[in-house]
Write an enzyme that holds these catalytic residues in place. Structure first.
Site, PDB file in Angstrom:
ATOM      1  N   PHE A  46      37.219  -6.828  33.678  1.00 17.70           N
ATOM      2  CA  PHE A  46      36.000  -6.022  33.569  1.00 17.70           C
ATOM      3  C   PHE A  46      35.397  -5.814  34.946  1.00 17.70           C
ATOM      4  O   PHE A  46      35.819  -6.393  35.935  1.00 17.70           O
ATOM      5  CB  PHE A  46      34.988  -6.718  32.652  1.00 17.70           C
ATOM      6  CG  PHE A  46      35.434  -6.748  31.218  1.00 17.70           C
ATOM      7  CD1 PHE A  46      35.153  -5.696  30.367  1.00 17.70           C
ATOM      8  CD2 PHE A  46      36.166  -7.824  30.735  1.00 17.70           C
ATOM      9  CE1 PHE A  46      35.572  -5.710  29.057  1.00 17.70           C
ATOM     10  CE2 PHE A  46      36.592  -7.854  29.419  1.00 17.70           C
ATOM     11  CZ  PHE A  46      36.299  -6.801  28.577  1.00 17.70           C
ATOM     12  N   CYS A  47      34.367  -4.995  34.941  1.00 14.29           N
ATOM     13  CA  CYS A  47      33.559  -4.687  36.103  1.00 14.29           C
ATOM     14  C   CYS A  47      33.178  -5.980  36.827  1.00 14.29           C
ATOM     15  O   CYS A  47      32.730  -6.901  36.150  1.00 14.29           O
ATOM     16  CB  CYS A  47      32.306  -3.991  35.589  1.00 14.29           C
ATOM     17  SG  CYS A  47      31.288  -3.278  36.817  1.00 14.29           S
ATOM     18  N   PRO A  48      33.306  -6.106  38.120  1.00 16.50           N
ATOM     19  CA  PRO A  48      33.729  -5.090  39.087  1.00 16.50           C
ATOM     20  C   PRO A  48      35.206  -5.157  39.427  1.00 16.50           C
ATOM     21  O   PRO A  48      35.633  -4.520  40.370  1.00 16.50           O
ATOM     22  CB  PRO A  48      32.910  -5.481  40.311  1.00 16.50           C
ATOM     23  CG  PRO A  48      32.910  -6.982  40.271  1.00 16.50           C
ATOM     24  CD  PRO A  48      32.917  -7.350  38.803  1.00 16.50           C
TER      25      PRO A  48
END
Lengths: 110, 161
Positions: A46-48
Site C-alpha cells: 500500500f501507499c507509499p
C-alpha cells in the site's frame, strides 16, 4: 529531448474518466503489446510503497526504458498518472487483469 | 527568494503514532516524486525522533517529572484515538503487519534514504530538558522557528501535523 508532460493538462485523471465512462480509460491493445524492460511487483503493498518502489526502480533504468508496475491497490490508477505528471516520466497506460493493475511508465530522456 | 513548488515542509507537532505515520507517508511520497522535503519536529512531535532510553533529564524538578511521563521513541507512541492504554496501538500495528504496511520504524530510515531532512526544535528541547544526545542520529539539525519560517516561505507545500 522529450517534453515533460504538463502537470495540469495532458495526463487525464483516471478517477474522473472512470466516473464518466463507467470503465477504466487506460488499457487496450497498445498497452498489452508493451514489452517492459523491468517489472516491479507491488502486489499486497500500500501507499507509499508502490510510488517509492517505482521511484527507486526508475532511477536505476536507462532513458527511454519502460517500467511495469504491478499492484493491487486501486489507488495506483490515480497515483501513477499523478507521479508521472510531477516527475515528467511518461505514463503509457494501465491494464487491469485478475484484480491486479499493470501500469507502464517510460523513463524520460535526460 | 522565490517560492519553489518542488519543496515541501512538514511541521510534526503531534507525538502520536497515527499522525506520525501520516506525516512520514506524505514525506516519503513527496520525496519519491522528486520534491525536497524537510520535517520540523516540535513539542510532542519530538518524541517521534527521540532515542528510546530512560526518562529525559532536565535541571528543573518539573522537567524531570515530565520526562518520567513523556517517554520518547517511535515505538512508544500512542494512537490519537482508541489507544486504550496500549491495546489499541498493538492492534493497529498487528493490522498494519497483516496488510504489509510499513511501520513507523521502517518509514523513518526510508525517509532518510529518500533524502528527507529532519530538524528538531531547540525551544521545545529546552522546555522539556532534552539534549542533542536524546535524539536518533538521523536528525540533521537543531533549529528554531526562523529556520522553519524561512524554509516554509519558499516551499510550495507546508503542512502542520
Amino acid at each position: 529531448m522529450r517534453k515533460p508532460k504538463d502537470a495540469a493538462g495532458e495526463v487525464p485523471s483516471s478517477v474522473s474518466d472512470r466516473r464518466e465512462t463507467g470503465r477504466d480509460v487506460y488499457g487496450g491493445e497498445e498497452v498489452r503489446d508493451l514489452q517492459p524492460d523491468r517489472s516491479v511487483d507491488c502486489v499486497g503493498l500500500f501507499c507509499p510503497m508502490p510510488i517509492v518502489k517505482t521511484s527507486q526502480a526508475i532511477k536505476e533504468m536507462a532513458d527511454g526504458e519502460v517500467l511495469e508496475v504491478i499492484a493491487d491497490d486501486p489507488g495506483i490508477k490515480s497515483d501513477m498518472p499523478a507521479w508521472c505528471a510531477k516527475t515528467g516520466h511518461e505514463f503509457l497506460g494501465l491494464e487491469e487483469k485478475d484484480g491486479e493493475f499493470h501500469v507502464f511508465v517510460r523513463k524520460k530522456e535526460g | 527568494m522565490s517560492e519553489n513548488k518542488d519543496r515541501m515542509t512538514i511541521v510534526v507537532f503531534s507525538g502520536e503514532l497515527d499522525r506520525a505515520l501520516a506525516a512520514f507517508n506524505i514525506a516519503n511520497t513527496a520525496a519519491s516524486m522528486g520534491m525536497e522535503v524537510t520535517m520540523f519536529f516540535t513539542f510532542w512531535g519530538l518524541n517521534v525522533i527521540r532515542r528510546e532510553k530512560g526518562p529525559g533529564g532536565g535541571k528543573v524538578f518539573l522537567q524531570r517529572a515530565l520526562g518520567l511521563l513523556n517517554r520518547g521513541g517511535s515505538r512508544r507512541l500512542p494512537l490519537s484515538r482508541l489507544d486504550m492504554l496500549g491495546g489499541g496501538r498493538k492492534a493497529m500495528k498487528a493490522l498494519m503487519r497483516r496488510f504489509r504496511m510499513p511501520s513507523l520504524e521502517e518509514m523513518i530510515p526510508m525517509a532518510r534514504d529518500l533524502g528527507v531532512r529532519f530538524i528538531a526544535c531547540t525551544t521545545s528541547m529546552a522546555l522539556m530538558g532534552l539534549s542533542e544526545d536524546d535524539f536518533i542520529p538521523e536528525v540533521d539539525g537543531f533549529a528554531g522557528a526562523a529556520t522553519y519560517v524561512e524554509e516554509a516561505s519558499r516551499s510550495g507545500v507546508n503542512l502542520f501535523i
